[in-house]
Design a protein around this motif. Structure first.
Motif, mmCIF file in Angstrom:
data_model
loop_
_atom_site.group_PDB
_atom_site.id
_atom_site.type_symbol
_atom_site.label_atom_id
_atom_site.label_comp_id
_atom_site.label_asym_id
_atom_site.label_seq_id
_atom_site.Cartn_x
_atom_site.Cartn_y
_atom_site.Cartn_z
ATOM 1 N N ASP A 1 -2.620 -3.351 13.832
ATOM 2 C CA ASP A 1 -1.468 -2.629 13.286
ATOM 3 C C ASP A 1 -1.224 -3.094 11.864
ATOM 4 O OD1 ASP A 1 -1.062 -1.341 15.740
ATOM 5 O OD2 ASP A 1 0.105 -3.036 16.499
ATOM 6 N N LEU A 2 -1.086 -2.142 10.950
ATOM 7 C CA LEU A 2 -0.880 -2.444 9.545
ATOM 8 C C LEU A 2 0.480 -1.914 9.113
ATOM 9 C CD1 LEU A 2 -3.490 -2.272 6.745
ATOM 10 C CD2 LEU A 2 -1.272 -1.199 6.388
ATOM 11 N N VAL A 3 1.279 -2.799 8.546
ATOM 12 C CA VAL A 3 2.608 -2.439 8.045
ATOM 13 C C VAL A 3 2.665 -2.840 6.587
ATOM 14 C CG1 VAL A 3 5.087 -2.801 8.248
ATOM 15 C CG2 VAL A 3 3.661 -2.792 10.305
ATOM 16 N N SER A 4 2.993 -1.876 5.727
ATOM 17 C CA SER A 4 3.048 -2.169 4.290
ATOM 18 C C SER A 4 4.222 -1.422 3.676
ATOM 19 C CB SER A 4 1.738 -1.747 3.614
ATOM 20 O OG SER A 4 1.771 -2.039 2.234
ATOM 21 N N VAL A 5 4.950 -2.134 2.852
ATOM 22 C CA VAL A 5 6.070 -1.564 2.110
ATOM 23 C C VAL A 5 5.789 -1.788 0.633
ATOM 24 C CG1 VAL A 5 8.548 -1.673 1.670
ATOM 25 C CG2 VAL A 5 7.667 -2.037 3.982
ATOM 26 N N PRO A 6 5.744 -0.721 -0.162
ATOM 27 C CA PRO A 6 5.468 -0.888 -1.597
ATOM 28 C C PRO A 6 6.402 -1.921 -2.234
ATOM 29 C CG PRO A 6 5.441 1.433 -1.009
ATOM 30 C CD PRO A 6 5.925 0.689 0.200
ATOM 31 N N GLY A 7 5.778 -2.878 -2.902
ATOM 32 C CA GLY A 7 6.540 -3.921 -3.568
ATOM 33 C C GLY A 7 6.854 -5.118 -2.693
ATOM 34 N N GLN A 8 6.557 -5.042 -1.399
ATOM 35 C CA GLN A 8 6.902 -6.132 -0.483
ATOM 36 C C GLN A 8 5.688 -6.670 0.289
ATOM 37 O OE1 GLN A 8 10.256 -5.278 2.024
ATOM 38 N NE2 GLN A 8 11.380 -4.204 0.403
ATOM 39 N N ILE A 11 0.853 -1.189 0.000
ATOM 40 C CA ILE A 11 0.000 0.000 0.000
ATOM 41 C C ILE A 11 0.890 1.241 0.000
ATOM 42 C CG2 ILE A 11 -1.815 1.244 1.231
ATOM 43 C CD1 ILE A 11 -2.632 -1.389 2.498
ATOM 44 N N PRO A 12 0.699 2.139 -0.950
ATOM 45 C CA PRO A 12 1.511 3.356 -0.957
ATOM 46 C C PRO A 12 1.306 4.170 0.315
ATOM 47 C CG PRO A 12 0.356 3.067 -3.045
ATOM 48 C CD PRO A 12 -0.205 2.055 -2.092
ATOM 49 N N ALA A 13 2.319 4.903 0.708
ATOM 50 C CA ALA A 13 2.235 5.718 1.926
ATOM 51 C C ALA A 13 1.119 6.743 1.803
ATOM 52 C CB ALA A 13 3.576 6.408 2.173
ATOM 53 N N GLY A 14 0.290 6.847 2.853
ATOM 54 C CA GLY A 14 -0.789 7.818 2.883
ATOM 55 C C GLY A 14 -2.050 7.367 2.196
ATOM 56 N N ARG A 15 -2.029 6.182 1.581
ATOM 57 C CA ARG A 15 -3.202 5.731 0.849
ATOM 58 C C ARG A 15 -4.366 5.430 1.784
ATOM 59 N NH1 ARG A 15 -6.632 6.494 -2.826
ATOM 60 N NH2 ARG A 15 -7.706 4.623 -3.588
ATOM 61 N N LEU A 16 -4.103 4.846 2.962
ATOM 62 C CA LEU A 16 -5.193 4.549 3.899
ATOM 63 C C LEU A 16 -5.870 5.824 4.389
ATOM 64 C CD1 LEU A 16 -3.719 1.631 6.039
ATOM 65 C CD2 LEU A 16 -5.431 1.506 4.239
ATOM 66 N N ASP A 17 -5.072 6.843 4.732
ATOM 67 C CA ASP A 17 -5.663 8.110 5.178
ATOM 68 C C ASP A 17 -6.488 8.738 4.066
ATOM 69 O OD1 ASP A 17 -4.436 7.763 7.608
ATOM 70 O OD2 ASP A 17 -2.654 8.915 7.050
ATOM 71 N N GLN A 18 -6.000 8.629 2.827
ATOM 72 C CA GLN A 18 -6.741 9.174 1.700
ATOM 73 C C GLN A 18 -8.067 8.436 1.516
ATOM 74 O OE1 GLN A 18 -4.620 8.990 -2.003
ATOM 75 N NE2 GLN A 18 -6.357 9.737 -3.222
ATOM 76 N N ALA A 19 -8.044 7.091 1.687
ATOM 77 C CA ALA A 19 -9.275 6.313 1.524
ATOM 78 C C ALA A 19 -10.303 6.676 2.587
ATOM 79 C CB ALA A 19 -8.948 4.823 1.591
ATOM 80 N N GLU A 20 -9.820 6.890 3.834
ATOM 81 C CA GLU A 20 -10.757 7.290 4.885
ATOM 82 C C GLU A 20 -11.344 8.658 4.593
ATOM 83 O OE1 GLU A 20 -9.266 6.973 8.816
ATOM 84 O OE2 GLU A 20 -8.380 4.981 8.523
ATOM 85 N N GLY A 21 -10.537 9.554 4.045
ATOM 86 C CA GLY A 21 -11.042 10.873 3.700
ATOM 87 C C GLY A 21 -12.056 10.838 2.585
ATOM 88 N N GLU A 22 -11.947 9.833 1.701
ATOM 89 C CA GLU A 22 -12.903 9.685 0.609
ATOM 90 C C GLU A 22 -14.150 8.919 1.028
ATOM 91 O OE1 GLU A 22 -10.632 7.765 -2.359
ATOM 92 O OE2 GLU A 22 -9.437 9.527 -2.895
#
Length: 404
Positions: free
Chosen positions: A381-388, A349-360
Motif C-alpha cells: 500500500d502506497l500513501v503519498s501527500v504532495p509536500g509531505q 507523489i502527485p495524484a495519478g502519477r503512478l497510473d500515468q507511469a504504468e501507462g507509459e
C-alpha cells in the motif's frame, strides 16, 4: 568438519547411566546368589543355571552399552528387554507352580527393572511405559492370569518408578539444552561487546574524523566525508544489533551441555531467515532502521523478496525525492504477518502519477514492489501527500508465502 568445544559439564542424565551400570551388575549378582541358595528346590535347576549363566555373561559383556546415551542404542535396549522377558517366561519351566503362585521370584528377579530403566533414561517416560507394560504382561502370563498381590505390587512399582524417572530425564534434558543455549548467547554477546569496543576505538573514530574533515574541506573531500558518515552509521547499526547467523548448535545432552561449531552455510529454500539481517545494511546517515528486539523469521524466498521490495522503495526515494531526502524503515512482527514500512520526507507523489507511469510503461512500483508482494500472497500500500513525503507499507502473511 564440526569442531566441538565443551561449554560446561553439567549433565544430570550421565549419573543416571552410571547408576544403571552399577544396578545391573549388583542385581545380576543378587539373582545368581538367590538361585545358588535355593537351587535344590528347583525341579529343573539346569534350565535356571543355564539362563543365569547367560545373564551373567550378558551383563558383563554389555556394561559399556549402558555407559551413556550414545552407546545405548535402540537395538541394544530391545535385546536387553528380550533377555529379561525370556528369563520371566522360563521361570515356570525351571521352578514349581506352587513356588510361583506363592509369590516366588522370577529367574532374573529385580534385574528386569534395569532393562526398563534403560528405556526410561534413553527415551523418556513414553519408552518407559512401553517397556514396563511388556514386563507386566509377561509376569501376568506366567501366573496364568491370576497374579498374586506381591506380583502386582512389584509390577506397579516398576511401572511407576520407570515412568517417573523417564519424565525427570526429559525435564533435565530440556533444562540442559536451555542452559547451553543461554551460555552460548552470553559468550556471543561478550564477544560482540569486545568487538564493539575495538571498532569504536578504531574504525568508528577514523570514519567520524574523515566525515568531519571532509565537511570542513568541501569539494570532493565533502563527498568522501558524506560516504564515511554513512558507513559509520551502518557499522554502528550492525555492531549494536549483532545480526550474526548462529553457528553453534547444542547437541548430545547425555554428555553434558556441549556445543558444536559449524561453518555458516547458505540457507536453503526450506529454511528460515531473520529479516532484520537483510534490512540492517540499508541503514545509513539518511536512512533510519527500527527493528524488533527479537528475530523476525521468514522463509528464505519470502525474506529475500521482501528485502528486495524494500530496496526498490529506497531506490525510488533516492531517484525521486533527491539525495538529501531522509528515509525511515520500520519492521513489525505481528505473529501472523510481517509489516515493513518505508517512509520518506520527500516532495511526495502527485495524484495519478503512478497510473500515468504504468501507462507509459514504467513499471517500477507495479513490478518491483507490488508484484513481489503479490507473489508472496501479501500486499503493498502506497500513501503519498504532495509536500509531505511518501509511505509504502509492505505486508507479508505467514504460512501462505510461496517458497518457490
Amino acid at each position: 568438519m564440526a569442531k566441538r568445544e565443551r561449554v560446561v559439564r553439567m549433565s544430570v542424565e550421565q549419573p543416571l547411566w552410571r547408576a544403571l551400570t552399577g544396578y545391573r551388575l549388583l542385581t545380576m549378582v543378587y539373582a545368581v546368589l538367590l538361585f545358588a541358595s535355593a537351587y535344590k528346590d528347583f525341579p529343573h535347576p539346569g534350565v535356571a543355571g543355564g539362563y543365569l549363566g547367560f545373564l551373567a555373561v550378558w551383563t558383563l559383556a554389555t556394561s559399556r552399552k549402558v555407559a551413556n546415551a550414545a552407546s545405548c542404542t535402540k537395538g541394544f535396549l530391545v535385546a536387553d528387554l528380550t533377555v529379561a522377558i525370556v528369563g520371566i517366561v522360563l521361570t515356570p519351566i525351571a521352578d514349581t507352580h506352587e513356588r510361583i503362585t506363592a509369590g516366588g521370584p522370577t529367574l532374573p528377579t529385580i534385574w528386569t527393572a534395569g532393562a526398563v530403566l534403560g528405556f526410561a533414561i534413553k527415551g523418556g517416560w513414553r519408552w518407559a511405559c512401553f517397556a514396563s507394560t511388556i514386563v507386566a504382561a509377561a509376569n501376568i502370563v506366567i501366573h496364568s492370569g491370576q497374579p498374586t498381590r506381591d506380583t502386582l505390587h512389584n509390577v506397579l512399582l516398576v511401572w511407576v518408578a520407570s515412568v517417573a524417572i523417564g519424565y525427570v530425564v526429559e525435564v533435565a534434558r530440556a533444562s540442559e539444552n536451555t542452559l547451553a543455549r543461554a551460555l552460548e548467547i552470553e559468550a556471543a554477546t561478550r564477544e560482540r561487546e569486545r568487538l564493539a569496543r575495538d571498532i569504536h576505538d578504531g574504525v568508528l573514530q577514523v570514519l567520524a574524523m574523515v566525515q568531519r574533515r571532509g565537511t570542513e574541506l568541501g569539494g570532493e573531500a565533502e563527498e568522501l566525508g558524506r560516504m564515511a558518515g554513512e558507513q559509520e552509521v551502518a557499522l554502528r547499526t550492525l555492531v549494536s544489533s549483532g545480526l550474526v547467523q548462529p553457528s553453534r548448535v547444542s547437541r548430545d545432552e547425555s554428555r553434558g551441555a556441549l556445543v558444536d561449531t559449524y561453518e555458516v552455510e547458505e540457507p536453503g529454500a526450506d529454511d528460515e531467515l531473520d529479516l532484520r539481517s537483510l534490512l540492517a545494511p540499508h541503514a545509513g546517515s539518511r536512512v533510519s532502521f527500527a527493528e524488533p528486539g527479537t528475530p523476525v523469521p521468514l522463509p528464505v524466498p519470502a525474506a529475500k523478496e521482501l528485502a528486495a521490495a524494500v530496496g526498490a522503495a529506497l531506490d525510488n526515494v533516492r531517484k525521486h525525492a533527491g539525495e538529501g531526502a531522509r528515509a525511515w524503515i520500520l519492521v513489525e512482527d505481528w505473529g501472523d504477518e510481517v509489516i515493513v514500512t518505508v517512509r520518506d520526507d520527500g516532495p511526495g507523489i502527485p495524484a495519478g502519477r503512478l497510473d500515468q507511469a504504468e501507462g507509459e510503461g514504467r513499471m517500477g512500483v507495479a513490478l518491483s514492489i507490488r508484484g513481489r508482494l503479490r507473489d508472496l500472497g501479501g500486499s503493498a500500500d502506497l500513501v503519498s501527500v504532495p509536500g509531505q513525503g511518501t509511505e509504502v507499507e509492505l505486508k507479508v502473511p505467514r504460512g501462505r508465502t510461496d517458497k518457490r
